[in-house]
Enzyme design. Structure first.
Site, PDB file in Angstrom:
ATOM      1  N   ASP A  28       0.768  -1.302   0.045  1.00 20.38           N
ATOM      2  CA  ASP A  28      -0.243  -0.011   0.028  1.00 20.38           C
ATOM      3  C   ASP A  28       0.852   1.152  -0.117  1.00 20.38           C
ATOM      4  O   ASP A  28       0.415   2.111   0.823  1.00 20.38           O
ATOM      5  CB  ASP A  28      -0.912   0.032   1.270  1.00 20.38           C
ATOM      6  CG  ASP A  28      -1.787  -1.189   1.223  1.00 20.38           C
ATOM      7  OD1 ASP A  28      -2.509  -1.766   0.275  1.00 20.38           O
ATOM      8  OD2 ASP A  28      -1.755  -1.990   2.273  1.00 20.38           O
ATOM      9  N   HIS A  59      -4.849  -1.919  -6.026  1.00 19.80           N
ATOM     10  CA  HIS A  59      -4.497  -0.582  -6.317  1.00 19.80           C
ATOM     11  C   HIS A  59      -5.274   0.114  -7.228  1.00 19.80           C
ATOM     12  O   HIS A  59      -6.147  -0.665  -7.976  1.00 19.80           O
ATOM     13  CB  HIS A  59      -3.027  -0.176  -6.603  1.00 19.80           C
ATOM     14  CG  HIS A  59      -2.529  -0.903  -7.872  1.00 19.80           C
ATOM     15  ND1 HIS A  59      -1.852  -1.781  -7.841  1.00 19.80           N
ATOM     16  CD2 HIS A  59      -2.742  -0.460  -8.914  1.00 19.80           C
ATOM     17  CE1 HIS A  59      -1.556  -2.114  -9.162  1.00 19.80           C
ATOM     18  NE2 HIS A  59      -2.100  -1.353  -9.880  1.00 19.80           N
ATOM     19  N   ASN A  61       2.242  -6.418  -3.422  1.00 24.96           N
ATOM     20  CA  ASN A  61       2.789  -6.543  -1.849  1.00 24.96           C
ATOM     21  C   ASN A  61       3.861  -5.903  -1.688  1.00 24.96           C
ATOM     22  O   ASN A  61       3.990  -4.798  -2.101  1.00 24.96           O
ATOM     23  CB  ASN A  61       2.578  -8.148  -1.466  1.00 24.96           C
ATOM     24  CG  ASN A  61       1.418  -8.993  -1.785  1.00 24.96           C
ATOM     25  OD1 ASN A  61       1.789  -9.947  -2.623  1.00 24.96           O
ATOM     26  ND2 ASN A  61       0.288  -8.609  -1.443  1.00 24.96           N
ATOM     27  N   SER A 107      -8.593  -4.187  -1.763  1.00 20.70           N
ATOM     28  CA  SER A 107      -8.805  -5.373  -1.952  1.00 20.70           C
ATOM     29  C   SER A 107      -9.726  -5.684  -0.865  1.00 20.70           C
ATOM     30  O   SER A 107     -10.764  -6.568  -0.956  1.00 20.70           O
ATOM     31  CB  SER A 107      -7.528  -6.219  -1.731  1.00 20.70           C
ATOM     32  OG  SER A 107      -6.859  -6.297  -3.056  1.00 20.70           O
ATOM     33  N   LEU A 109       3.745  12.554   0.881  1.00 22.67           N
ATOM     34  CA  LEU A 109       4.366  13.599   1.503  1.00 22.67           C
ATOM     35  C   LEU A 109       3.529  14.543   2.158  1.00 22.67           C
ATOM     36  O   LEU A 109       3.528  14.895   3.349  1.00 22.67           O
ATOM     37  CB  LEU A 109       5.594  14.286   0.855  1.00 22.67           C
ATOM     38  CG  LEU A 109       6.386  15.293   1.604  1.00 22.67           C
ATOM     39  CD1 LEU A 109       7.348  14.403   2.686  1.00 22.67           C
ATOM     40  CD2 LEU A 109       7.325  16.128   0.912  1.00 22.67           C
ATOM     41  N   GLY A 136       5.850  11.872  -4.153  1.00 23.33           N
ATOM     42  CA  GLY A 136       4.111  12.250  -4.074  1.00 23.33           C
ATOM     43  C   GLY A 136       3.815  13.379  -3.432  1.00 23.33           C
ATOM     44  O   GLY A 136       4.268  13.243  -2.276  1.00 23.33           O
TER      45      GLY A 136
END
Length: 423
Positions: free
Chosen positions: A12, A40, A221, A297, A329, A412
């Site tokens: 994740d 995702h 994963n 999921s 961030l 990000g």
């Protein structure tokens, strides 16, 4: 040449966003391990698509997609996921997806067994997704599973599936709620449909690499869920690490160009298992709420805590990242003080560990050694240039680079595809 995207924590981390950004330049997008337990979302042209078993390269109309030999393949999920993508207007998906003939089949039987094994473990349960991933890999390792190539030999398929069901029925008796004849009947239909998708993936990848095609490999994963290197036994049953990519796809390691480790700016984990920086109080709740931390999921809420750099440094030693993608961030924008774990201290000896140990009992008794940072208390959302980040945010990023020894190439700064700093 191949670009590999790997999770460096417990999953994740936001691998899908980087995959989405890099997909337009990829000719092939591939998955190497795991199954429909991964999950995702990708937003393309204003539409959100959920991916579990399928590679997310399907959003790129020019990209071919491969499910590699190391994946455990749940056939009903494959077709239902394709249908959902088509229903949202994604065109030509059935012409751009292929499956290795060496994949193990993940049956509904495996999911039924997964649930029973969790009940059997009681308080020591793993906290699986309940999708039969562990039992699928168990039957693979015990050489009693069914490969995709065997689905097309009806007699062999039925014999092996009945043997598998009989073995589990001896173990669980009437607790096993499963009709083998029902599953066999469903596969009579799948047997007609699957030939359009099944390929020799070894030849597929070799031909692609011989032609120097651009291959993007999306890891499912993450390293800390790896069966060998994760927090065993609270792990998945495959190798979502660099080694698993190579074996799961038969990739030539000499033709790997980039290995990106995706790191969330804090830490999350789904399910049970050790998590040294977890915060079950106000900090954890705030991270969960701002970061919208619940699974694609399973819908389960994720456990949250401070960034654990011991974990990231350990994963870098195994996956040999050429760069890092720091995600989310902006979630930290309103925290007055930030902490990162830089070591674990054994109170019995006073020894500080800066590397993740295999002995979880040692880890349990260790205290976390934190380094504190001043927060930036200003929005970073949508920032596109590193120089425009607040000084405290830049310091946070630079410390991560220094500690792990790997450059942070992407940062990000928001949920949108465009919210990314490139360095």
């Amino acid at each position: 040449m191949a670009t590999i995207i790997l999770g460096s924590q417990w999953g994740d981390e936001g691998k899908g966003k980087l995959t989405d950004i890099l997909c337009p330049s990829a000719e092939i997008c591939a998955r190497s391990a795991g199954g429909h337990n991964a999950g995702h979302s990708i937003v393309a042209q204003g539409v959100s698509y959920d991916f579990h078993l399928l590679p997310s390269g399907l959003v790129n109309p020019k990209c071919m997609n491969l499910i590699g030999s190391g994946v455990v393949f749940h056939v009903p999920s494959f077709f239902s996921e394709l249908e959902k993508l088509e229903a949202k207007g994604l065109a030509g998906v059935r012409d751009r997806i292929f499956v290795s003939d060496r994949c193990q089949v993940n049956f509904d039987l495996h999911a039924a067994v997964d649930g029973l094994e969790e009940v059997e473990l009681g308080e020591r349960k793993i906290g699986t997704t309940g999708r039969g991933i562990g039992p699928s890999y168990s039957t693979k390792a015990s050489r009693s599973g069914v490969r995709i190539s065997e689905v097309f030999d009806e007699a062999v398929f039925e014999r092996k599936l009945r043997q598998l069901a009989d073995g589990y029925r001896k173990r669980f008796g009437d607790l096993l709620k499963y009709d083998v004849e029902e599953e066999i009947a469903r596969f009579k239909e799948y047997r007609k449909l699957l030939p359009n998708y099944v390929v020799d993936a070894v030849k597929f990848i070799k031909d692609a690499q011989d032609q120097n095609r651009k291959i993007l490999i999306e890891g499912a994963n993450a390293l800390m869920l790896d069966i060998d290197y994760g927090t065993y036994p609270y792990v998945t049953s495959s190798n979502p690490c660099l080694g698993g990519i190579i074996t799961g796809l038969a990739i030539n390691p000499r033709k790997i160009e980039t290995i990106v480790g995706v790191v969330k700016a804090y830490t999350t984990r789904v399910g049970d298992g050790i998590f040294k920086t977890e915060d079950e109080g106000e900090i954890g709740t705030k991270l969960q709420d701002i970061g919208r931390e619940w699974g694609v999921s399973t819908g389960r809420k994720r456990r949250c805590g401070w960034l654990d750099l011991v974990v990231v440094k350990y994963s870098a030693a195994i996956n040999h990242y050429t760069s890092l993608n720091l995600t989310k961030l902006d979630v930290l924008d309103t925290f007055p003080t930030l902490k990162v774990a830089v070591a674990y201290k054994d109170p019995a000896t006073g020894e500080e560990l800066d590397f993740f140990p295999a002995d979880l009992s040692l880890l349990e008794r260790c205290e976390v050694v934190y380094k504190e940072f001043e927060g930036w208390n200003t929005p970073t959302t949508h920032i596109k240039k590193f120089e425009e980040l607040p000084a405290q945010a830049r310091q946070y990023v630079e410390f991560i680079e220094q500690y792990v020894g790997v450059k942070v190439g992407w940062i990000g700064t928001g949920p949108d595809r465009e919210d990314m700093i490139y360095r």
